[in-house]
Structures are given as C-alpha cells and as structure tokens.
Scaffold this active site. Sequence first.
Site, PDB file in Angstrom:
ATOM      1  N   ASP A   8       0.760  -1.110   0.042  1.00 30.08           N
ATOM      2  CA  ASP A   8       0.136  -0.057  -0.163  1.00 30.08           C
ATOM      3  C   ASP A   8       0.920   1.133   0.064  1.00 30.08           C
ATOM      4  O   ASP A   8       2.205   1.167  -0.266  1.00 30.08           O
ATOM      5  CB  ASP A   8      -1.030  -0.007   1.215  1.00 30.08           C
ATOM      6  CG  ASP A   8      -0.417  -0.017   2.614  1.00 30.08           C
ATOM      7  OD1 ASP A   8       0.841   0.070   2.543  1.00 30.08           O
ATOM      8  OD2 ASP A   8      -1.106   0.249   3.565  1.00 30.08           O
ATOM      9  N   CYS A  65       3.127  -3.303   4.103  1.00 33.88           N
ATOM     10  CA  CYS A  65       2.181  -1.896   4.487  1.00 33.88           C
ATOM     11  C   CYS A  65       3.054  -1.501   5.700  1.00 33.88           C
ATOM     12  O   CYS A  65       4.042  -1.818   5.924  1.00 33.88           O
ATOM     13  CB  CYS A  65       0.721  -2.537   5.003  1.00 33.88           C
ATOM     14  SG  CYS A  65       0.550  -3.733   6.291  1.00 33.88           S
ATOM     15  N   THR A  67       2.283  -1.756   9.087  1.00 31.45           N
ATOM     16  CA  THR A  67       2.751  -2.766  10.163  1.00 31.45           C
ATOM     17  C   THR A  67       2.832  -4.309   9.722  1.00 31.45           C
ATOM     18  O   THR A  67       3.097  -5.205  10.421  1.00 31.45           O
ATOM     19  CB  THR A  67       1.732  -2.816  11.377  1.00 31.45           C
ATOM     20  OG1 THR A  67       0.467  -3.164  10.676  1.00 31.45           O
ATOM     21  CG2 THR A  67       1.471  -1.204  11.921  1.00 31.45           C
ATOM     22  N   HIS A  98       7.847 -24.793   9.737  1.00 32.65           N
ATOM     23  CA  HIS A  98       6.877 -25.525  10.689  1.00 32.65           C
ATOM     24  C   HIS A  98       5.392 -25.038  10.213  1.00 32.65           C
ATOM     25  O   HIS A  98       4.617 -26.165  10.278  1.00 32.65           O
ATOM     26  CB  HIS A  98       6.747 -24.754  12.188  1.00 32.65           C
ATOM     27  CG  HIS A  98       7.899 -25.329  13.005  1.00 32.65           C
ATOM     28  ND1 HIS A  98       7.967 -25.589  14.164  1.00 32.65           N
ATOM     29  CD2 HIS A  98       9.109 -25.814  12.686  1.00 32.65           C
ATOM     30  CE1 HIS A  98       9.034 -26.100  14.790  1.00 32.65           C
ATOM     31  NE2 HIS A  98       9.787 -26.341  13.502  1.00 32.65           N
ATOM     32  N   HIS A 133       4.509 -31.309  11.214  1.00 33.19           N
ATOM     33  CA  HIS A 133       3.972 -30.172  10.669  1.00 33.19           C
ATOM     34  C   HIS A 133       2.824 -30.447   9.582  1.00 33.19           C
ATOM     35  O   HIS A 133       1.721 -29.657   9.368  1.00 33.19           O
ATOM     36  CB  HIS A 133       5.342 -29.236  10.330  1.00 33.19           C
ATOM     37  CG  HIS A 133       6.071 -28.936  11.216  1.00 33.19           C
ATOM     38  ND1 HIS A 133       5.641 -28.541  12.530  1.00 33.19           N
ATOM     39  CD2 HIS A 133       7.325 -29.335  11.524  1.00 33.19           C
ATOM     40  CE1 HIS A 133       6.526 -28.480  13.499  1.00 33.19           C
ATOM     41  NE2 HIS A 133       7.881 -29.121  12.534  1.00 33.19           N
TER      42      HIS A 133
HETATM   43  O1  LIG Z   1      -0.166  -1.007   8.199  1.00 35.68           O
HETATM   44  C1  LIG Z   1      -1.025  -0.840   7.769  1.00 35.68           C
HETATM   45  C2  LIG Z   1      -2.323  -1.892   7.903  1.00 35.68           C
HETATM   46  O2  LIG Z   1      -1.881  -2.975   8.786  1.00 35.68           O
HETATM   47  C3  LIG Z   1      -1.556   0.284   6.792  1.00 35.68           C
HETATM   48  O3  LIG Z   1      -0.305   0.678   5.915  1.00 35.68           O
HETATM   49  C4  LIG Z   1      -1.857   1.754   7.618  1.00 35.68           C
HETATM   50  O4  LIG Z   1      -2.861   1.336   8.539  1.00 35.68           O
HETATM   51  C5  LIG Z   1      -2.241   2.944   6.727  1.00 35.68           C
HETATM   52  O5  LIG Z   1      -2.387   3.927   7.604  1.00 35.68           O
HETATM   53  P1  LIG Z   1      -2.626   5.363   7.207  1.00 35.68           P
HETATM   54  O6  LIG Z   1      -3.921   5.432   6.400  1.00 35.68           O
HETATM   55  O7  LIG Z   1      -2.645   6.227   8.313  1.00 35.68           O
HETATM   56  O8  LIG Z   1      -1.389   5.643   6.250  1.00 35.68           O
END
Ligand SMILES: O=C(CO)[C@H](O)[C@H](O)COP(=O)(O)O
Length: 151
Positions: A8, A65, A67, A98, A133
């Site tokens: 993203d 993204c 996180t 695993h 596994h």
């Molecule tokens: O990590 C994420 C989802 O897990 C997204 O990249 C994040 O939430 C985007 O946030 P924002 O709209 O504030 O840039």
Amino acid sequence: MKVAVGNDHRGLCVRPRVLGLLAELGHEVHDLGASGPAGVDYPDYAIPVAEEVAAGKADRGVLICATGHGMCIAANKVHGIRAVNSRDVIDAELSRRHNDSNILCLAADLLGEDQIERIIRAWLLTDFEGGRHTRRREKVDAYEKSHENRT
Ligand SMILES: O=C(CO)[C@H](O)[C@H](O)COP(=O)(O)O
C-alpha cells in the site's frame, strides 16, 4: 519461483528494494502493488496477491504495509493462504519450516530495508519440514475446506 508482490502507500518506500531483490535472486515477479503515494486500502492489494497464490498463479507472495498486520489479516481470508507477519529472520524461517507459510507480510514502518532484505532472502530459501507439521497443516486445511461456502 513466481512471486506476487503487493504494497500500500506505506509500503511504497521499500517497494523498489523488494522488487529489485526478487529480480536479482532470479524470481519471476508479478508486481500488484500501489505505485504512487496516494492513500490506498491494504485489502485492495493483499487480496489480489493472495488470490494469485491460492490459484497457483504465483508460488509465493510478499505484502508490505506500515505494520504488516492489515495485509496479513486480509490475505488470510483467502482460502489456501498461510500468511505470516515476520519481524526477523528466525521468525520467517520458522514460518516456512513449521507452517509452510506462502505469503510473507512485512512492516515498512518497523523494519529497516536491510532487515527486510534479510528476512525475504531467508524466507524464500527455507523449505517446509513436513512430518508432524504436515498433520497440523492438514487440520487447518480440513477446517477451511469444511467451512467453504458457509454464510
Ligand atoms: O499498516 C497498515 C495496515 O496494517 C497500513 O499501512 C496503515 O494502517 C495505513 O495507515 P494510514 O492510512 O494512516 O497511512
């Protein structure tokens, strides 16, 4: 391998390094990621990548993204996907050995580019161990199969 990649807007910063690394390692890359800085929604990238992997059009997927969490949650909604959000090399290797993970999610906000590269390299090189596994993975698969088409 064929590797589908998605990001993203928050994963955009590491996208060139990830695409370059996969190409350098000799993988066939299908880039499905956001190419500009405008705010987008991670499911719009996670799900197409996950569907490519689930359909066998890609062997593995990499999603980035801020996180890694949103990508991981969304990708795991697609049947046949075993997505993990890895923060280090050992963690990524164990997810292969695993759990036979088939999608690697990464946190652009929390990991440096060098660490991301180390994680991807290790994850792509590590095989599933099978044995006990496999039995566990099959239980997950059986649950998923028995709940297909449930509303
Ligand atoms: O990590 C994420 C989802 O897990 C997204 O990249 C994040 O939430 C985007 O946030 P924002 O709209 O504030 O840039």
